[in-house]
Design a protein around this motif. Sequence first.
Motif, PDB file in Angstrom:
ATOM      1  N   ARG A 198      31.171  46.520  33.413  1.00  0.00           N
ATOM      2  CA  ARG A 198      31.230  45.070  32.984  1.00  0.00           C
ATOM      3  C   ARG A 198      32.646  44.773  32.042  1.00  0.00           C
ATOM      4  N   ILE A 199      32.987  45.551  30.991  1.00  0.00           N
ATOM      5  CA  ILE A 199      34.083  45.460  30.387  1.00  0.00           C
ATOM      6  C   ILE A 199      35.451  45.663  31.178  1.00  0.00           C
ATOM      7  N   LYS A 200      35.417  46.769  32.237  1.00  0.00           N
ATOM      8  CA  LYS A 200      36.477  46.879  32.989  1.00  0.00           C
ATOM      9  C   LYS A 200      36.541  45.779  33.999  1.00  0.00           C
ATOM     10  N   ILE A 201      35.621  45.160  34.335  1.00  0.00           N
ATOM     11  CA  ILE A 201      35.941  44.097  35.481  1.00  0.00           C
ATOM     12  C   ILE A 201      36.407  43.082  34.746  1.00  0.00           C
ATOM     13  N   GLN A 202      35.787  42.597  33.820  1.00  0.00           N
ATOM     14  CA  GLN A 202      36.402  41.407  32.751  1.00  0.00           C
ATOM     15  C   GLN A 202      37.940  41.702  32.404  1.00  0.00           C
ATOM     16  N   GLU A 203      38.374  42.919  32.233  1.00  0.00           N
ATOM     17  CA  GLU A 203      39.847  43.284  31.747  1.00  0.00           C
ATOM     18  C   GLU A 203      40.723  42.982  33.152  1.00  0.00           C
ATOM     19  N   ARG A 204      40.121  43.570  34.080  1.00  0.00           N
ATOM     20  CA  ARG A 204      41.072  43.574  35.366  1.00  0.00           C
ATOM     21  C   ARG A 204      41.093  42.139  36.054  1.00  0.00           C
ATOM     22  N   TYR A 205      39.963  41.397  36.224  1.00  0.00           N
ATOM     23  CA  TYR A 205      39.958  40.264  36.911  1.00  0.00           C
ATOM     24  C   TYR A 205      39.413  38.913  36.087  1.00  0.00           C
ATOM     25  N   LEU A 217      36.141  44.657  44.648  1.00  0.00           N
ATOM     26  CA  LEU A 217      36.229  43.400  44.407  1.00  0.00           C
ATOM     27  C   LEU A 217      37.597  42.737  44.639  1.00  0.00           C
ATOM     28  N   SER A 218      38.628  43.434  44.978  1.00  0.00           N
ATOM     29  CA  SER A 218      40.027  43.044  44.978  1.00  0.00           C
ATOM     30  C   SER A 218      40.225  41.926  45.996  1.00  0.00           C
ATOM     31  N   ALA A 219      39.490  41.871  47.004  1.00  0.00           N
ATOM     32  CA  ALA A 219      39.781  40.973  48.204  1.00  0.00           C
ATOM     33  C   ALA A 219      39.210  39.747  47.959  1.00  0.00           C
ATOM     34  N   LEU A 220      38.538  39.390  46.996  1.00  0.00           N
ATOM     35  CA  LEU A 220      37.856  37.976  46.582  1.00  0.00           C
ATOM     36  C   LEU A 220      38.823  36.909  46.404  1.00  0.00           C
ATOM     37  N   ASN A 221      38.768  35.973  47.328  1.00  0.00           N
ATOM     38  CA  ASN A 221      39.595  34.777  47.175  1.00  0.00           C
ATOM     39  C   ASN A 221      39.261  33.859  46.062  1.00  0.00           C
ATOM     40  N   ASN A 222      37.984  34.016  45.715  1.00  0.00           N
ATOM     41  CA  ASN A 222      37.420  32.839  44.611  1.00  0.00           C
ATOM     42  C   ASN A 222      37.243  33.557  43.293  1.00  0.00           C
ATOM     43  N   THR A 223      36.754  32.804  42.453  1.00  0.00           N
ATOM     44  CA  THR A 223      36.373  33.542  41.196  1.00  0.00           C
ATOM     45  C   THR A 223      34.878  33.366  41.140  1.00  0.00           C
ATOM     46  N   PRO A 224      34.063  34.334  41.012  1.00  0.00           N
ATOM     47  CA  PRO A 224      32.501  34.225  41.095  1.00  0.00           C
ATOM     48  C   PRO A 224      32.025  33.609  39.901  1.00  0.00           C
ATOM     49  N   LYS A 225      31.055  32.761  39.834  1.00  0.00           N
ATOM     50  CA  LYS A 225      30.423  32.140  38.772  1.00  0.00           C
ATOM     51  C   LYS A 225      29.823  33.507  37.891  1.00  0.00           C
ATOM     52  N   CYS A 226      29.574  34.373  38.652  1.00  0.00           N
ATOM     53  CA  CYS A 226      28.942  35.680  37.669  1.00  0.00           C
ATOM     54  C   CYS A 226      28.828  36.710  38.590  1.00  0.00           C
ATOM     55  N   ILE A 227      28.872  37.854  37.984  1.00  0.00           N
ATOM     56  CA  ILE A 227      28.630  39.448  38.711  1.00  0.00           C
ATOM     57  C   ILE A 227      27.473  39.868  37.839  1.00  0.00           C
ATOM     58  N   SER A 268      27.405  40.170  33.801  1.00  0.00           N
ATOM     59  CA  SER A 268      26.043  40.251  33.075  1.00  0.00           C
ATOM     60  C   SER A 268      25.394  41.548  33.438  1.00  0.00           C
ATOM     61  N   VAL A 269      24.929  42.062  32.586  1.00  0.00           N
ATOM     62  CA  VAL A 269      23.931  43.473  32.975  1.00  0.00           C
ATOM     63  C   VAL A 269      22.346  43.090  32.634  1.00  0.00           C
ATOM     64  N   PRO A 270      21.771  42.689  33.865  1.00  0.00           N
ATOM     65  CA  PRO A 270      20.332  42.161  33.619  1.00  0.00           C
ATOM     66  C   PRO A 270      19.392  43.275  33.529  1.00  0.00           C
ATOM     67  N   LEU A 271      18.366  43.095  32.595  1.00  0.00           N
ATOM     68  CA  LEU A 271      17.375  44.055  32.327  1.00  0.00           C
ATOM     69  C   LEU A 271      16.017  43.591  33.547  1.00  0.00           C
ATOM     70  N   MET A 272      15.458  44.826  33.557  1.00  0.00           N
ATOM     71  CA  MET A 272      14.124  44.736  34.408  1.00  0.00           C
ATOM     72  C   MET A 272      13.187  43.590  34.052  1.00  0.00           C
ATOM     73  N   GLY A 273      13.012  42.783  34.920  1.00  0.00           N
ATOM     74  CA  GLY A 273      12.054  41.568  34.523  1.00  0.00           C
ATOM     75  C   GLY A 273      12.828  40.395  34.227  1.00  0.00           C
ATOM     76  N   ASN A 274      14.134  40.316  34.208  1.00  0.00           N
ATOM     77  CA  ASN A 274      14.936  39.331  33.940  1.00  0.00           C
ATOM     78  C   ASN A 274      14.756  38.159  34.956  1.00  0.00           C
ATOM     79  N   GLU A 275      14.802  36.963  34.852  1.00  0.00           N
ATOM     80  CA  GLU A 275      15.168  36.186  35.778  1.00  0.00           C
ATOM     81  C   GLU A 275      16.034  35.031  35.660  1.00  0.00           C
ATOM     82  N   ILE A 276      16.725  34.672  36.676  1.00  0.00           N
ATOM     83  CA  ILE A 276      17.818  33.806  36.357  1.00  0.00           C
ATOM     84  C   ILE A 276      17.750  32.548  37.362  1.00  0.00           C
TER      85      ILE A 276
END
Length: 451
Positions: free
Chosen positions: A429-436, A405-415, A441-449
Amino acid sequence: MKIKFIGGAGTVTGSKTLIESNGIRILVDCGLFQGLKSLREYNWEPLPVLPSTIDYVLLTHGHLDHCGWLPRLVAQGFTGKIYCTSPTRDVAKLVLLDSAKIQEEEANKANKEHYSKHEKAEPLYTVKEAEAVLPLFKIIQPKISVIVDNNIAAVFSVAGHIIGACSITLTLEDKTLVFSGDIGRDDDVLMFPPTKPENADYLFLESTYGNRLHPDLDVKKELETYINTTVEQKGTVIIPGFAVERAQSIMYLLWQLKKEGRIPNIPYILDTPMGANVLDIFLENMKWHKLSQNDCSEMSKMFKIVSEFEQTLRIIEDPQPKVILAASGMVTGGRVLSYFEHYIGLEKTTVIMVGYQAEGTRGRKLLDGADEIKIYGKYYTVEAKIQLIEGLSAHGDQEDLINWLSALNNTPKCIYLVHGENIPADELRIKIQERYGFKCSVPLMGNEIEI
């Protein structure tokens, strides 16, 4: 736009993500569920939408957990295009035909020996149904933007992991969606480092090893030690190998050890017809990996490559020490089961696990210390030594995934963290939030966004 997680959420198998945009339906990957019975039963369930209403499939790579449900999709009415790279098409063809053949054989065996719980065991799909998938593949080149449909463009970018594997960037409705597929390692033996995304509004990242770091150990030294110790005891080494890429990586390392005089002159056997065919794919796609043509040729000469099952039976009956590399990597099927029937109950046998073992697979049970395993309806006591070489995994570890994820030039709305069991995904999830500071979000089977 709607995104529905219909596989590969909360688990490392059955990858399927459905995108609906302006009346177009796109499925990213179409994988088979493996491991736990509760997951495998999804393979027999209908999708939440009719396959005939799906317009396109975008395939990240040719592993069974990403392409293995395609025959069912086609049998149930899908007639659209399946976009992928050329090596992915070739690998997927091998994987699908092999999967269908194994399913037909196991259904016939279950009916003949009466160990199925069903009145009549049926294969999930047949070889004929697998063959029906092949004309739908449409080859695209990496780094080149392809117009999938009106105002929908896709770019495939090299992901490492296995030959042909790519991440996919989709541009639609003025949004950029990036699907990682499976991310390889930055220091893989055979594959080039994965390409990092530079822009993403929404990112769908695998999390197989989200809570683990691969140990900084000398994998050649580990292989050398296990082989020499076993041979001194006049035993057999069995390496359950994923036929695509891991088998070739292990072959390469064994070849290096043999050239250096660090392992003995005993039979080295590749007993996976599909693995042998993948060697041809390596030779046909030299730009996709680090090996030279001469390396491929010399490496292959060291191994007895087995094609017929009669040869397998003769090897099993031969008592001399040997090293056997046989699929499948999670011990869910394939020739390795025949070796296990004979060798798993012998103390002088060493089994070396070299890749991720999903929940519910025989491989995971062995690593968890199972005293017995079930093969073709019978139980076998485990007396063999079970070893794990984590450094041979084809998946990037936690640090590789975060670094991707280190080359991203923008901030994603969600990973969205997919293709991982819940605990590894949540730790990532925790590590990415701490680093960047990125929202995850960790979706569950069947979730829809909706986005």
